[in-house]
Design a protein around this motif. Structure first.
Motif, PDB file in Angstrom:
ATOM      1  N   GLY A 220       0.491  -1.214   0.036  1.00  0.00           N
ATOM      2  CA  GLY A 220      -0.174   0.092   0.098  1.00  0.00           C
ATOM      3  C   GLY A 220       0.968   1.367   0.072  1.00  0.00           C
ATOM      4  O   GLY A 220       0.540   2.180  -0.756  1.00  0.00           O
ATOM      5  N   ASN A 221       1.872   1.317   0.826  1.00  0.00           N
ATOM      6  CA  ASN A 221       2.714   2.593   0.947  1.00  0.00           C
ATOM      7  C   ASN A 221       3.900   1.845   1.612  1.00  0.00           C
ATOM      8  O   ASN A 221       3.978   2.128   2.868  1.00  0.00           O
ATOM      9  N   ARG A 222       5.081   1.766   1.038  1.00  0.00           N
ATOM     10  CA  ARG A 222       6.212   1.136   1.439  1.00  0.00           C
ATOM     11  C   ARG A 222       6.949   2.098   2.500  1.00  0.00           C
ATOM     12  O   ARG A 222       7.398   1.879   3.535  1.00  0.00           O
ATOM     13  N   HIS A 223       6.922   3.546   2.182  1.00  0.00           N
ATOM     14  CA  HIS A 223       7.739   4.333   3.063  1.00  0.00           C
ATOM     15  C   HIS A 223       6.967   4.620   4.229  1.00  0.00           C
ATOM     16  O   HIS A 223       7.278   4.576   5.292  1.00  0.00           O
ATOM     17  N   LEU A 284      -2.173  -4.373  -9.492  1.00  0.00           N
ATOM     18  CA  LEU A 284      -0.642  -4.591 -10.022  1.00  0.00           C
ATOM     19  C   LEU A 284       0.071  -3.442  -9.295  1.00  0.00           C
ATOM     20  O   LEU A 284       1.374  -3.607  -9.402  1.00  0.00           O
ATOM     21  N   MET A 285      -0.601  -2.502  -8.699  1.00  0.00           N
ATOM     22  CA  MET A 285       0.108  -1.386  -7.981  1.00  0.00           C
ATOM     23  C   MET A 285       0.272  -1.859  -6.454  1.00  0.00           C
ATOM     24  O   MET A 285       1.271  -1.214  -5.799  1.00  0.00           O
ATOM     25  N   GLY A 286      -0.357  -2.967  -6.120  1.00  0.00           N
ATOM     26  CA  GLY A 286       0.046  -3.480  -4.687  1.00  0.00           C
ATOM     27  C   GLY A 286      -0.786  -3.132  -3.918  1.00  0.00           C
ATOM     28  O   GLY A 286      -1.748  -2.088  -3.863  1.00  0.00           O
ATOM     29  N   GLY A 287      -0.990  -3.874  -2.755  1.00  0.00           N
ATOM     30  CA  GLY A 287      -2.024  -3.345  -1.409  1.00  0.00           C
ATOM     31  C   GLY A 287      -3.228  -3.845  -1.594  1.00  0.00           C
ATOM     32  O   GLY A 287      -4.261  -3.594  -0.808  1.00  0.00           O
TER      33      GLY A 287
END
Length: 342
Positions: A220-223, A284-287
């Motif tokens: 979703g948001n690695r950072h 495909l963008m993840g999360g």
């Protein structure tokens, strides 16, 4: 003196009843629409099944259901691994070649050790583990884009598969090598049992454990996940390792089914695995995505393959139909998500 309207209470009661009926009708209609939107892929699956049941008497038989499940099992394993990778925002293009390399390595070990089937099993899984670990290190530690890293592994593993067999398939394997894929337990083949175990097990892991939450968080948001204390590199490394191990096990299944090792085994399987994950609703963008969604997408593809074979549809038309269905299924999912969001 003003006259009284004796029919007024009757009219008011009738109006209230009509209003309640209209509201109930609106609520009922909205509920049905919401139910259909939330389960759009299940509706598509049921429509496909209904069509094939209508067109082929053989489609609904127990034997045919068993055929679909047996064919789905190897794909299921790599699709499950692909799901974890895609949930982190990555992709694993190497699973088809890892299947071939694992199958060839397992076949070679089985041929040289005919009385030790477990050694072939361990070999296949270790080969898959090694390939997944290399992918994970390159992606997580060297920050190479997953597409490039796994594309390199695809080429490497494909070449090594031919090296293991000296450019030819490995035949003359002991009959016991086929036991892994062809033995029945409680009426089910071992690959089908493994498929069910892995689907249920990974679904619980992703839904109920901290590890599953961290996989979703990294995708979703690695950072933001790293700020929250999630070790994103470890998560990325782990999902590629899991994908590799499952590809290795899938390679053993396929080789055991035909009691032979082929260096081109698994070619193109990564595309069907990715299609199953995307059809199942993963981004495909993840999360976003789920194990159950992938299982549904996989069964949709395998059901379509089986049904078209029963109808004796030429292979080239099967590809056309599958391509249209994949795009349509993803379009339905995108539309359903947009409706849910609104």
């Amino acid at each position: 003196m003003l006259g009284t309207d004796k029919d007024a209470p009757v009219r008011e009661a009738a109006g209230a009843s009509s209003l309640r009926t209209k509201r109930m009708s609106n609520i009922s209609g909205a509920s049905v629409r919401k139910l259909l939107i939330n389960n759009a892929m299940i509706v598509v699956m049921l429509l496909v099944i209904a069509f094939f049941l209508y067109r082929s008497a053989r489609f609904g038989t127990v034997e045919n259901l068993s055929t679909i499940l047996i064919a789905a099992a190897p794909f299921a394993l790599i699709a499950l691994g692909q799901t974890l990778v895609i949930l982190t925002g990555g992709i694993d293009l190497s699973v088809g070649s890892v299947i071939a390399l694992s199958a060839m390595a397992a076949a070679l070990v089985a041929k040289n050790n005919p009385n030790q089937l477990w050694l072939a099993l361990v070999t296949a899984m270790l080969v898959g583990l090694a390939a997944g670990a290399i992918n994970g290190l390159v992606v997580a530690r060297l920050n190479v884009p997953p597409f490039i890293a796994t594309l390199g592994m695809l080429t490497l593993a494909s070449g090594l598969a031919y090296v293991v067999g000296d450019g030819a398939p490995i035949n003359g394997l002991p009959a016991t090598f086929g036991a892994f894929a062809n033995t029945e337990v409680l009426g089910l083949k071992i690959p089908v049992i493994l498929m069910i175990v892995f689907v249920v097990g990974l679904a619980l892991v992703m839904k109920r454990t901290v590890y599953g939450m961290r996989v979703y968080a990294v995708g979703g948001n690695r950072h933001a996940a790293e700020i929250a204390g999630v070790k994103s590199r470890s998560i990325l490394f782990s999902v590629y390792m899991i994908s590799g191990v499952l590809a290795g096990l899938s390679g053993l299944m396929l080789a055991s089914r035909v009691v032979s090792g082929a260096p081109n085994l698994g070619a193109g399987y990564e595309l069907d695995a990715i299609a199953a994950v995307v059809i199942g609703g993963a981004s495909l963008m993840g999360g976003r995505g789920s194990i159950w969604g992938t299982a549904l997408g996989l069964l949709l593809i395998q059901t379509l393959n089986n049904g078209l074979d029963l109808l004796i549809v030429p292979a080239y038309w099967q590809d056309v139909i599958k391509g249209i269905l994949i795009v349509a299924a993803v379009g339905v999912d995108v539309w359903a998500n947009a409706r849910r969001a609104s």
